[in-house]
Design a protein around this motif. Structure first.
Motif, mmCIF file in Angstrom:
data_model
loop_
_atom_site.group_PDB
_atom_site.id
_atom_site.type_symbol
_atom_site.label_atom_id
_atom_site.label_comp_id
_atom_site.label_asym_id
_atom_site.label_seq_id
_atom_site.Cartn_x
_atom_site.Cartn_y
_atom_site.Cartn_z
ATOM 1 N N UNK A 94 0.827 -1.209 0.000
ATOM 2 C CA UNK A 94 0.000 0.000 0.000
ATOM 3 C C UNK A 94 0.864 1.263 0.000
ATOM 4 N N UNK A 95 2.176 1.066 0.102
ATOM 5 C CA UNK A 95 3.098 2.214 0.025
ATOM 6 C C UNK A 95 3.940 2.048 -1.245
ATOM 7 N N UNK A 96 3.706 2.933 -2.185
ATOM 8 C CA UNK A 96 4.378 2.845 -3.493
ATOM 9 C C UNK A 96 5.297 4.052 -3.674
ATOM 10 N N UNK A 97 6.513 3.779 -4.138
ATOM 11 C CA UNK A 97 7.441 4.858 -4.509
ATOM 12 C C UNK A 97 7.542 4.849 -6.040
ATOM 13 N N UNK A 98 7.090 5.921 -6.677
ATOM 14 C CA UNK A 98 7.186 5.977 -8.145
ATOM 15 C C UNK A 98 8.467 6.725 -8.519
ATOM 16 N N UNK A 99 9.245 6.123 -9.416
ATOM 17 C CA UNK A 99 10.474 6.792 -9.866
ATOM 18 C C UNK A 99 10.522 6.890 -11.399
ATOM 19 N N UNK A 100 10.988 8.033 -11.853
ATOM 20 C CA UNK A 100 11.287 8.237 -13.276
ATOM 21 C C UNK A 100 12.453 9.221 -13.305
ATOM 22 N N UNK A 101 13.637 8.661 -13.125
ATOM 23 C CA UNK A 101 14.843 9.489 -12.927
ATOM 24 C C UNK A 101 15.035 10.474 -14.078
ATOM 25 N N UNK A 102 14.877 10.010 -15.328
ATOM 26 C CA UNK A 102 15.017 10.902 -16.504
ATOM 27 C C UNK A 102 13.643 11.071 -17.157
ATOM 28 N N UNK A 103 12.858 12.163 -16.819
ATOM 29 C CA UNK A 103 13.191 13.171 -15.854
ATOM 30 C C UNK A 103 12.010 13.517 -14.945
ATOM 31 N N UNK A 104 10.875 12.838 -15.181
ATOM 32 C CA UNK A 104 9.628 13.297 -14.541
ATOM 33 C C UNK A 104 9.706 13.417 -13.018
ATOM 34 N N UNK A 105 10.177 12.358 -12.346
ATOM 35 C CA UNK A 105 10.124 12.453 -10.874
ATOM 36 C C UNK A 105 11.240 13.346 -10.328
ATOM 37 N N UNK A 106 12.340 13.485 -11.083
ATOM 38 C CA UNK A 106 13.375 14.444 -10.668
ATOM 39 C C UNK A 106 12.810 15.859 -10.762
ATOM 40 N N UNK A 107 12.031 16.112 -11.820
ATOM 41 C CA UNK A 107 11.409 17.437 -11.993
ATOM 42 C C UNK A 107 10.371 17.693 -10.896
ATOM 43 N N UNK A 108 9.602 16.680 -10.553
ATOM 44 C CA UNK A 108 8.559 16.852 -9.519
ATOM 45 C C UNK A 108 9.202 17.139 -8.154
ATOM 46 N N UNK A 109 10.251 16.390 -7.820
ATOM 47 C CA UNK A 109 10.942 16.642 -6.540
ATOM 48 C C UNK A 109 11.518 18.055 -6.528
ATOM 49 N N UNK A 117 7.052 10.115 -4.223
ATOM 50 C CA UNK A 117 7.857 10.268 -5.431
ATOM 51 C C UNK A 117 9.338 10.199 -5.072
ATOM 52 N N UNK A 118 10.052 9.346 -5.823
ATOM 53 C CA UNK A 118 11.482 9.172 -5.568
ATOM 54 C C UNK A 118 12.309 9.525 -6.790
ATOM 55 N N UNK A 119 13.567 9.848 -6.519
ATOM 56 C CA UNK A 119 14.534 10.162 -7.587
ATOM 57 C C UNK A 119 15.905 9.968 -6.942
ATOM 58 N N UNK A 120 16.946 10.039 -7.747
ATOM 59 C CA UNK A 120 18.276 10.031 -7.106
ATOM 60 C C UNK A 120 18.445 11.311 -6.296
ATOM 61 N N UNK A 121 17.796 12.387 -6.755
ATOM 62 C CA UNK A 121 17.945 13.689 -6.105
ATOM 63 C C UNK A 121 17.525 13.682 -4.625
ATOM 64 N N UNK A 155 20.986 12.861 -12.348
ATOM 65 C CA UNK A 155 21.806 11.742 -11.858
ATOM 66 C C UNK A 155 22.652 12.141 -10.651
ATOM 67 N N UNK A 156 22.391 13.314 -10.092
ATOM 68 C CA UNK A 156 23.141 13.754 -8.909
ATOM 69 C C UNK A 156 22.384 13.368 -7.639
ATOM 70 N N UNK A 157 22.921 12.437 -6.874
ATOM 71 C CA UNK A 157 22.199 12.039 -5.664
ATOM 72 C C UNK A 157 22.217 13.135 -4.608
ATOM 73 N N UNK A 158 21.102 13.268 -3.935
ATOM 74 C CA UNK A 158 21.000 14.092 -2.713
ATOM 75 C C UNK A 158 21.253 15.586 -2.893
ATOM 76 N N UNK A 159 20.860 16.131 -4.018
ATOM 77 C CA UNK A 159 20.863 17.592 -4.124
ATOM 78 C C UNK A 159 19.506 18.185 -3.699
ATOM 79 N N UNK A 160 18.584 17.309 -3.251
ATOM 80 C CA UNK A 160 17.268 17.746 -2.760
ATOM 81 C C UNK A 160 16.878 16.911 -1.540
ATOM 82 N N UNK A 161 15.919 17.440 -0.757
ATOM 83 C CA UNK A 161 15.411 16.633 0.369
ATOM 84 C C UNK A 161 13.893 16.445 0.311
ATOM 85 N N UNK A 162 13.223 17.176 -0.570
ATOM 86 C CA UNK A 162 11.748 17.113 -0.604
ATOM 87 C C UNK A 162 11.259 15.717 -1.001
#
Ligand code: MLT
Length: 249
Positions: free
Chosen positions: A25-40, A122-126, A221-228
């Motif tokens: 019931x807990x889903x993490x959606x990721x689209x690294x290039x680029x949708x979820x990086x943009x959303x974060x 929403x997840x990303x490398x960011x 592709x830069x990990x941890x430049x965001x926390x949201x």
């Protein structure tokens, strides 16, 4: 099979979601290039909400009603829309406090597929570390849904899924059972020293390079430049910290 600890697993494509979703019931959606990086990025920079929609037509209807609407297909901004999917777009201070409608080739589709679940984040490398820390505290089964490319496996989302799984498993509080999760972890481990170089041959990196979007790729592709951590509430992606604050008070 009975499991004594919560599980964290990876699903590589929206098309396979129905085969994995039971018990999650807990889903993490990721689209690294680029949708979820943009959303974060949007949520981190003060955008109030992102409304994910499936089709360009739906986004166009919102645009006609006066909403800010963004549309991307095949990596390009769709004609008639002011903005697309580049994370840099969402750093614009003019968007602070605004709600933006977004449709993309794969990422928003994956979010919509998961929207019936209790919790969609929403997840990303960011936002890797902040998301991983939050997941460890949840003590419930987590399924990572990779958006892929048109229902096919992709490398960048798999690396991100592997990074999240690796971090969560290190807590000792979770287990993984699926081969997809083991594979994601192995791929992440072989890529982590230089993800940009590792992805040199990947299809979407090549597609974005042809569109002169290498700066976007490097950022995503830069990990941890965001926390949201964006979370889906009543069909709108908002900042998790605001939702948690509202629950506390
Ligand atoms: C998508 O959702 O398919 C991607 O974000 C495509 C893109 O990089 O624009």
């Amino acid at each position: 099979m009975e499991f004594t600890k919560p599980r964290i697993e990876a699903c590589f494509s929206p098309r396979e979601f129905h085969q994995y979703e039971e018990g999650f019931e807990l889903i993490v959606v990721i689209d690294v290039l680029r949708a979820t990086s943009a959303i974060c990025t949007a949520i981190e920079h003060g955008v109030k909400g992102i409304i994910p929609v499936d089709s360009v037509e739906e986004a166009r209807d919102y645009l006609k009603k006066g909403y800010i609407a963004a549309a991307e297909r095949e990596g390009k901004i769709v004609e008639g829309f002011p903005i697309g999917n580049s994370p840099f777009t969402y750093m614009n201070p003019e968007f602070k406090g605004e709600t933006i409608v977004l449709t993309t080739t794969n990422g928003t589709k994956a979010i919509k597929i998961a929207q019936h679940k209790e919790t969609v984040v929403i997840g990303a490398l960011n936002n890797l570390d902040s998301l991983t820390e939050w997941l460890i505290d949840q003590n419930r089964n987590v399924l990572i849904l990779a958006s892929g490319w048109k229902d096919k496996f992709n490398l960048e989302d798999t690396i991100c899924a592997g990074a999240i799984i690796d971090g969560v498993l290190k807590s000792g509080k979770f287990i993984s059972d699926e081969d997809s999760s083991v594979a994601a972890k192995f791929i992440y481990k072989s890529a982590k020293e230089n993800i940009f170089a590792y992805l040199k041959a990947s299809s979407h990196r090549r597609r974005l390079r042809r569109l002169n979007l290498n700066a976007d790729v490097k950022y995503c592709l830069t990990p941890n430049n965001l926390t949201a951590i964006p979370i889906l509430k009543d069909g709108i992606l908002v900042a998790l910290k605001h939702v948690e604050k509202a629950v506390e008070s």
